[in-house]
Design a protein around this motif. Structure first.
Motif, PDB file in Angstrom:
ATOM      1  N   HIS A  43       2.795   4.481  -5.593  1.00  0.00           N
ATOM      2  CA  HIS A  43       2.313   4.708  -4.229  1.00  0.00           C
ATOM      3  C   HIS A  43       1.908   6.152  -4.010  1.00  0.00           C
ATOM      4  O   HIS A  43       0.826   6.444  -3.499  1.00  0.00           O
ATOM      5  CB  HIS A  43       3.391   4.308  -3.218  1.00  0.00           C
ATOM      6  CG  HIS A  43       2.955   4.438  -1.797  1.00  0.00           C
ATOM      7  ND1 HIS A  43       2.959   5.637  -1.122  1.00  0.00           N
ATOM      8  CD2 HIS A  43       2.474   3.515  -0.919  1.00  0.00           C
ATOM      9  CE1 HIS A  43       2.518   5.453   0.111  1.00  0.00           C
ATOM     10  NE2 HIS A  43       2.223   4.169   0.266  1.00  0.00           N
ATOM     11  N   ALA A  87       2.643  -6.489  -0.828  1.00  0.00           N
ATOM     12  CA  ALA A  87       2.188  -6.309   0.549  1.00  0.00           C
ATOM     13  C   ALA A  87       0.792  -5.704   0.544  1.00  0.00           C
ATOM     14  O   ALA A  87       0.025  -5.902  -0.390  1.00  0.00           O
ATOM     15  CB  ALA A  87       3.185  -5.447   1.315  1.00  0.00           C
ATOM     16  N   PHE A  88       0.451  -4.964   1.594  1.00  0.00           N
ATOM     17  CA  PHE A  88      -0.920  -4.506   1.814  1.00  0.00           C
ATOM     18  C   PHE A  88      -1.489  -3.735   0.632  1.00  0.00           C
ATOM     19  O   PHE A  88      -2.626  -3.965   0.212  1.00  0.00           O
ATOM     20  CB  PHE A  88      -0.974  -3.651   3.083  1.00  0.00           C
ATOM     21  CG  PHE A  88      -2.366  -3.198   3.449  1.00  0.00           C
ATOM     22  CD1 PHE A  88      -3.201  -4.016   4.192  1.00  0.00           C
ATOM     23  CD2 PHE A  88      -2.831  -1.960   3.037  1.00  0.00           C
ATOM     24  CE1 PHE A  88      -4.494  -3.599   4.523  1.00  0.00           C
ATOM     25  CE2 PHE A  88      -4.111  -1.549   3.362  1.00  0.00           C
ATOM     26  CZ  PHE A  88      -4.944  -2.362   4.111  1.00  0.00           C
ATOM     27  N   HIS A  89      -0.720  -2.791   0.103  1.00  0.00           N
ATOM     28  CA  HIS A  89      -1.244  -1.967  -0.996  1.00  0.00           C
ATOM     29  C   HIS A  89      -1.642  -2.830  -2.186  1.00  0.00           C
ATOM     30  O   HIS A  89      -2.694  -2.621  -2.801  1.00  0.00           O
ATOM     31  CB  HIS A  89      -0.200  -0.934  -1.424  1.00  0.00           C
ATOM     32  CG  HIS A  89       0.008   0.158  -0.426  1.00  0.00           C
ATOM     33  ND1 HIS A  89      -1.003   0.996   0.006  1.00  0.00           N
ATOM     34  CD2 HIS A  89       1.120   0.558   0.239  1.00  0.00           C
ATOM     35  CE1 HIS A  89      -0.533   1.853   0.882  1.00  0.00           C
ATOM     36  NE2 HIS A  89       0.754   1.612   1.046  1.00  0.00           N
ATOM     37  N   THR A 117       8.177  -3.439   5.610  1.00  0.00           N
ATOM     38  CA  THR A 117       6.741  -3.612   5.767  1.00  0.00           C
ATOM     39  C   THR A 117       6.492  -4.484   6.988  1.00  0.00           C
ATOM     40  O   THR A 117       7.406  -5.147   7.492  1.00  0.00           O
ATOM     41  CB  THR A 117       6.141  -4.288   4.514  1.00  0.00           C
ATOM     42  OG1 THR A 117       4.768  -4.633   4.766  1.00  0.00           O
ATOM     43  CG2 THR A 117       6.894  -5.550   4.147  1.00  0.00           C
ATOM     44  N   SER A 118       5.254  -4.492   7.449  1.00  0.00           N
ATOM     45  CA  SER A 118       4.896  -5.370   8.566  1.00  0.00           C
ATOM     46  C   SER A 118       4.724  -6.813   8.122  1.00  0.00           C
ATOM     47  O   SER A 118       4.548  -7.705   8.956  1.00  0.00           O
ATOM     48  CB  SER A 118       3.600  -4.874   9.218  1.00  0.00           C
ATOM     49  OG  SER A 118       2.552  -4.820   8.256  1.00  0.00           O
ATOM     50  N   ASP A 119       4.773  -7.062   6.807  1.00  0.00           N
ATOM     51  CA  ASP A 119       4.644  -8.414   6.259  1.00  0.00           C
ATOM     52  C   ASP A 119       6.013  -9.096   6.283  1.00  0.00           C
ATOM     53  O   ASP A 119       6.907  -8.724   5.519  1.00  0.00           O
ATOM     54  CB  ASP A 119       4.114  -8.339   4.822  1.00  0.00           C
ATOM     55  CG  ASP A 119       3.852  -9.712   4.217  1.00  0.00           C
ATOM     56  OD1 ASP A 119       4.434 -10.701   4.692  1.00  0.00           O
ATOM     57  OD2 ASP A 119       3.083  -9.783   3.251  1.00  0.00           O
ATOM     58  N   ALA A 132       7.401 -10.434   2.881  1.00  0.00           N
ATOM     59  CA  ALA A 132       7.921  -9.416   1.970  1.00  0.00           C
ATOM     60  C   ALA A 132       9.329  -9.006   2.381  1.00  0.00           C
ATOM     61  O   ALA A 132      10.220  -8.846   1.538  1.00  0.00           O
ATOM     62  CB  ALA A 132       6.990  -8.207   1.952  1.00  0.00           C
ATOM     63  N   ASN A 133       9.566  -8.848   3.685  1.00  0.00           N
ATOM     64  CA  ASN A 133      10.901  -8.500   4.152  1.00  0.00           C
ATOM     65  C   ASN A 133      11.896  -9.626   3.883  1.00  0.00           C
ATOM     66  O   ASN A 133      13.067  -9.377   3.567  1.00  0.00           O
ATOM     67  CB  ASN A 133      10.868  -8.171   5.642  1.00  0.00           C
ATOM     68  CG  ASN A 133      10.101  -6.901   5.949  1.00  0.00           C
ATOM     69  OD1 ASN A 133      10.019  -6.009   5.103  1.00  0.00           O
ATOM     70  ND2 ASN A 133       9.530  -6.826   7.124  1.00  0.00           N
ATOM     71  N   TYR A 161      15.872  -1.867   6.715  1.00  0.00           N
ATOM     72  CA  TYR A 161      14.524  -1.401   6.408  1.00  0.00           C
ATOM     73  C   TYR A 161      14.271  -0.025   7.022  1.00  0.00           C
ATOM     74  O   TYR A 161      14.687   0.260   8.140  1.00  0.00           O
ATOM     75  CB  TYR A 161      13.491  -2.401   6.914  1.00  0.00           C
ATOM     76  CG  TYR A 161      13.760  -3.804   6.411  1.00  0.00           C
ATOM     77  CD1 TYR A 161      13.375  -4.197   5.140  1.00  0.00           C
ATOM     78  CD2 TYR A 161      14.459  -4.717   7.205  1.00  0.00           C
ATOM     79  CE1 TYR A 161      13.657  -5.473   4.665  1.00  0.00           C
ATOM     80  CE2 TYR A 161      14.742  -5.992   6.748  1.00  0.00           C
ATOM     81  CZ  TYR A 161      14.338  -6.363   5.471  1.00  0.00           C
ATOM     82  OH  TYR A 161      14.636  -7.626   5.010  1.00  0.00           O
ATOM     83  N   THR A 195      11.228   1.208   7.660  1.00  0.00           N
ATOM     84  CA  THR A 195      10.093   1.161   8.583  1.00  0.00           C
ATOM     85  C   THR A 195       9.757  -0.286   8.925  1.00  0.00           C
ATOM     86  O   THR A 195      10.132  -1.211   8.204  1.00  0.00           O
ATOM     87  CB  THR A 195       8.823   1.781   7.966  1.00  0.00           C
ATOM     88  OG1 THR A 195       8.448   1.034   6.798  1.00  0.00           O
ATOM     89  CG2 THR A 195       9.035   3.240   7.589  1.00  0.00           C
ATOM     90  N   SER A 196       9.066  -0.463  10.014  1.00  0.00           N
ATOM     91  CA  SER A 196       8.348  -1.696  10.372  1.00  0.00           C
ATOM     92  C   SER A 196       9.198  -2.892  10.772  1.00  0.00           C
ATOM     93  O   SER A 196       8.686  -3.820  11.376  1.00  0.00           O
ATOM     94  CB  SER A 196       7.409  -2.131   9.227  1.00  0.00           C
ATOM     95  OG  SER A 196       6.508  -1.094   8.906  1.00  0.00           O
TER      96      SER A 196
END
Length: 247
Positions: free
Chosen positions: A11, A75-77, A140-142, A145-146, A168, A170-171
């Motif tokens: 990342h 996730a997004f990345h 993550t916002s997903d 994934a969480n 978590y 974040t998110s």
């Protein structure tokens, strides 16, 4: 015939400890497979960037590359950034073949690494007793994934026969401090936090700070440059290299 090059794509972080850890992890992979050309690259914030590394490999004569995203969740990345970078690279270098593998993911063997890191933290804190665990991840916002992190947390707790909560940075709730306080509200006083992060950085620092402020007795270091993590990188590469072979 030269084997495809391996690009371990992390990342990236403004924290120099993160890049140093990724470098050490890639060095461990190189030690396990000295026959391979292995390079590290970063999605953002750290150098070298992915396109720079691809250009370097093309100049060195490589026309096949396997990219292993050093990400713990899909996730997004993984779904957006990595394919976009690969598309850009192949457009700039006609004839170049690049195969992206699945992310490192949440391998069950990573729990063994987590246990090793946590045992060190417990020893340093002189803690001999635990009555709850928190598995701290980036978040993550997903939601899927969480949920994957939460499932791994349950496996970890079952193994140790202890209640466990995923937290978590974040998110998504709960944060590590909230998770620790919830256990303390149940009367539990010996709560340890396992860090499901690949490398140090701001998110892990904050998660650690919140956990300790809430009363955690120990917080582990991240997975880091462990031989088992390097082994998974090479396992992902092996599958990706096979997929480059024409049918």
């Amino acid at each position: 015939m030269t084997a495809p090059a391996l690009v371990a794509l992390a990342h990236g972080s403004r924290d120099p400890r993160s890049a140093a850890t990724i470098t050490a992890l890639v060095d461990e992979a190189k030690a396990q497979r000295p026959d391979l050309r292995i390079e590290r690259a970063f999605l953002e914030r750290s150098k070298p960037g992915f396109q720079t590394v691809v250009d370097k490999l093309v100049r060195a004569g490589y026309d096949e590359i396997v990219v292993v995203p050093l990400l713990l969740i899909e996730a997004f990345h993984a779904r957006v950034d990595v394919p976009a970078m690969i598309a850009e690279a192949t457009e700039r270098h006609p004839g170049l073949k690049i195969q992206a593998t699945p992310v490192l993911g949440l391998e069950a063997c990573f729990l063994e690494v987590l246990d090793q890191r946590l045992r060190v933290a417990l020893k340093e804190a002189r803690v001999r007793e635990l009555d709850a665990l928190v598995l701290a991840a980036a978040g993550t916002s997903d939601p899927l994934a969480n949920q994957a992190v939460a499932r791994l947390a349950r496996v970890w707790g079952t193994h140790h026969k202890l209640p466990v909560t995923a937290a978590y940075a974040t998110s998504a709730p709960p944060a590590t401090g909230e998770a620790v306080r919830a256990f303390r509200g149940e009367g539990r006083r010996h709560i340890a936090v396992g860090s499901l992060f690949l490398a140090p950085g701001t998110l892990l620092d904050r998660a650690t700070e919140l956990a300790l402020e809430a009363g955690a007795v120990a917080v582990s270091e991240p997975l880091g440059a462990h031989p088992e993590v390097a082994r998974i990188i090479l396992a992902r590469y092996a599958v990706g290299a096979v997929e480059l072979v024409p049918v």
